[in-house]
Design a protein around this motif. Sequence first.
Motif, PDB file in Angstrom:
ATOM      1  N   ALA A  28       1.025  -1.405  -0.142  1.00 30.09           N
ATOM      2  CA  ALA A  28      -0.289   0.023   0.303  1.00 30.09           C
ATOM      3  C   ALA A  28       0.822   1.678  -0.106  1.00 30.09           C
ATOM      4  N   ALA A  29       0.601   2.459  -0.314  1.00 23.71           N
ATOM      5  CA  ALA A  29       1.329   3.286  -0.693  1.00 23.71           C
ATOM      6  C   ALA A  29      -0.040   4.765  -0.634  1.00 23.71           C
ATOM      7  N   THR A  30       0.341   5.687  -0.738  1.00 19.28           N
ATOM      8  CA  THR A  30      -0.427   6.795  -0.630  1.00 19.28           C
ATOM      9  C   THR A  30       0.245   7.628  -1.715  1.00 19.28           C
ATOM     10  N   THR A  31      -0.884   9.083  -2.434  1.00 14.82           N
ATOM     11  CA  THR A  31      -0.535   9.739  -3.400  1.00 14.82           C
ATOM     12  C   THR A  31      -0.122  11.227  -2.473  1.00 14.82           C
ATOM     13  N   HIS A  32       0.718  12.152  -2.810  1.00 14.37           N
ATOM     14  CA  HIS A  32       0.654  13.420  -2.536  1.00 14.37           C
ATOM     15  C   HIS A  32       0.475  14.216  -3.559  1.00 14.37           C
ATOM     16  N   THR A  33      -0.136  15.008  -3.371  1.00 19.80           N
ATOM     17  CA  THR A  33      -0.223  16.351  -4.522  1.00 19.80           C
ATOM     18  C   THR A  33       0.871  17.467  -4.403  1.00 19.80           C
ATOM     19  N   ALA A  34       1.880  17.537  -6.123  1.00 23.40           N
ATOM     20  CA  ALA A  34       3.236  18.780  -5.610  1.00 23.40           C
ATOM     21  C   ALA A  34       2.705  19.173  -5.088  1.00 23.40           C
ATOM     22  N   THR A  35       3.476  20.405  -4.751  1.00 33.47           N
ATOM     23  CA  THR A  35       3.328  22.371  -5.108  1.00 33.47           C
ATOM     24  C   THR A  35       4.312  22.695  -5.880  1.00 33.47           C
ATOM     25  N   ASP A  36       4.635  23.817  -6.241  1.00 38.14           N
ATOM     26  CA  ASP A  36       5.831  24.284  -7.150  1.00 38.14           C
ATOM     27  C   ASP A  36       7.172  24.459  -6.244  1.00 38.14           C
ATOM     28  N   PRO A  59       9.633   6.289 -10.494  1.00 43.24           N
ATOM     29  CA  PRO A  59      10.658   6.132 -11.795  1.00 43.24           C
ATOM     30  C   PRO A  59      10.558   7.153 -13.128  1.00 43.24           C
ATOM     31  N   LYS A  60       8.810   7.652 -13.714  1.00 44.92           N
ATOM     32  CA  LYS A  60       9.052   8.156 -14.374  1.00 44.92           C
ATOM     33  C   LYS A  60       8.817   9.329 -14.393  1.00 44.92           C
ATOM     34  N   ILE A  61       8.829   9.904 -13.144  1.00 45.42           N
ATOM     35  CA  ILE A  61       9.000  11.555 -12.312  1.00 45.42           C
ATOM     36  C   ILE A  61      10.391  12.491 -12.745  1.00 45.42           C
ATOM     37  N   ASP A  62      10.960  13.345 -13.587  1.00 43.11           N
ATOM     38  CA  ASP A  62      12.278  13.688 -13.414  1.00 43.11           C
ATOM     39  C   ASP A  62      12.186  14.677 -12.313  1.00 43.11           C
ATOM     40  N   PRO A  63      13.237  14.144 -11.429  1.00 41.45           N
ATOM     41  CA  PRO A  63      13.471  15.222 -10.079  1.00 41.45           C
ATOM     42  C   PRO A  63      13.629  16.860 -10.516  1.00 41.45           C
ATOM     43  N   LEU A  64      14.196  17.091 -11.485  1.00 39.15           N
ATOM     44  CA  LEU A  64      13.672  18.342 -11.145  1.00 39.15           C
ATOM     45  C   LEU A  64      12.746  19.415 -12.395  1.00 39.15           C
ATOM     46  N   ASN A  65      11.920  17.975 -12.662  1.00 37.73           N
ATOM     47  CA  ASN A  65      10.360  18.714 -12.957  1.00 37.73           C
ATOM     48  C   ASN A  65       9.125  18.547 -12.412  1.00 37.73           C
ATOM     49  N   ILE A  66       9.127  19.345 -11.125  1.00 33.85           N
ATOM     50  CA  ILE A  66       8.099  18.709  -9.845  1.00 33.85           C
ATOM     51  C   ILE A  66       7.529  19.861 -10.060  1.00 33.85           C
ATOM     52  N   TYR A  67       6.086  19.752 -10.658  1.00 35.15           N
ATOM     53  CA  TYR A  67       5.185  20.453 -10.539  1.00 35.15           C
ATOM     54  C   TYR A  67       4.293  20.865  -9.798  1.00 35.15           C
ATOM     55  N   GLN A  68       3.257  21.879  -9.710  1.00 29.29           N
ATOM     56  CA  GLN A  68       2.139  21.803  -8.971  1.00 29.29           C
ATOM     57  C   GLN A  68       0.907  20.663  -9.560  1.00 29.29           C
ATOM     58  N   GLY A  69       0.443  19.687  -9.004  1.00 25.21           N
ATOM     59  CA  GLY A  69      -0.553  18.697  -9.309  1.00 25.21           C
ATOM     60  C   GLY A  69      -0.082  17.471  -9.320  1.00 25.21           C
ATOM     61  N   LEU A  70       0.939  17.187  -9.877  1.00 23.75           N
ATOM     62  CA  LEU A  70       2.172  15.994 -10.207  1.00 23.75           C
ATOM     63  C   LEU A  70       0.930  15.380  -8.716  1.00 23.75           C
ATOM     64  N   LYS A  71       1.583  13.831  -9.236  1.00 27.00           N
ATOM     65  CA  LYS A  71       0.942  12.911  -8.825  1.00 27.00           C
ATOM     66  C   LYS A  71       1.810  11.912  -8.143  1.00 27.00           C
ATOM     67  N   ILE A  72       2.450  12.273  -7.108  1.00 26.40           N
ATOM     68  CA  ILE A  72       3.442  11.415  -6.048  1.00 26.40           C
ATOM     69  C   ILE A  72       3.532  10.069  -5.382  1.00 26.40           C
ATOM     70  N   THR A  73       4.134   9.093  -5.917  1.00 29.27           N
ATOM     71  CA  THR A  73       3.696   7.666  -4.476  1.00 29.27           C
ATOM     72  C   THR A  73       4.905   8.129  -3.776  1.00 29.27           C
ATOM     73  N   ILE A  74       4.430   7.949  -2.523  1.00 30.60           N
ATOM     74  CA  ILE A  74       4.203   8.060  -1.272  1.00 30.60           C
ATOM     75  C   ILE A  74       4.654   6.219  -0.761  1.00 30.60           C
ATOM     76  N   PRO A  75       5.567   5.792  -0.870  1.00 27.56           N
ATOM     77  CA  PRO A  75       5.870   4.482  -0.215  1.00 27.56           C
ATOM     78  C   PRO A  75       5.571   4.022   1.064  1.00 27.56           C
ATOM     79  N   SER A  76       4.478   3.028   1.960  1.00 27.75           N
ATOM     80  CA  SER A  76       4.263   3.041   3.257  1.00 27.75           C
ATOM     81  C   SER A  76       5.447   2.595   3.501  1.00 27.75           C
ATOM     82  N   GLY A  77       5.222   2.184   5.088  1.00 27.58           N
ATOM     83  CA  GLY A  77       6.477   1.728   5.748  1.00 27.58           C
ATOM     84  C   GLY A  77       6.831   0.317   5.091  1.00 27.58           C
ATOM     85  N   SER A  78       5.915  -0.346   4.824  1.00 29.85           N
ATOM     86  CA  SER A  78       6.088  -1.838   4.631  1.00 29.85           C
ATOM     87  C   SER A  78       7.297  -1.936   2.635  1.00 29.85           C
TER      88      SER A  78
END
Length: 225
Positions: A28-36, A59-78
Amino acid sequence: MSFRKLGRRALTLALGGALMLPAMNAFAATTHTATDNDTFWTLSKKYNVPLATLMKANPKIDPLNIYQGLKITIPSGSAANAAKTASAAKSKTSAVTAKSVATKSVAAKSVTTASGSVLGYAKVIDMKASAYSAAIEENAWGAVDYFGNPLKLGTIAVDPKVIPFGTKVYITGYDFDGLPAGGMIATATDAGSAIVGNRIDIFIPGSRSYVSKFGFQNVKLYVLK
């Protein structure tokens, strides 16, 4: 004098085997909606998830291109624990390669800083250091580190195969007026195509001509616990 950001895209591809692994969907993982203002580094701190684990999950997200509204997967503790186990297994298989890097490991000890603070460290490594400024000639992607954070005193570029991203270190042995006298604490949040093996590049505020006077210097890098 810096050769740090001559090929950041190429560097990202070169690190693919270590950082761009498929996400572990079995947990299980949560989703974070990015800000600028979000970066992988700030999110790893916010959610208490190892930086490498967070990047593996996206793996498909460029660390230099995180923009508002982008969905980022936050891994669970497991998921984080599973990634840590996989990382440990990989470390065993790459032990032969690691031996080719000249490191001097020591038993856990303490080092006293110039200000009198006592820091525990796991190992000390002899490094060759150069320095870089915020000049556009040295930063094709702007005055930011690998994760998009503004460059500041305490930022260093490393080979993440030797010093993992996010590692805090204490550096001694340099001689330059633009750095704290006696030693400095820094965090490995940057990289460069020429920073390979026992090499670090230290960010120093100031003009390019001023920073270039640092040249190359031999330093000791204490990997803090």
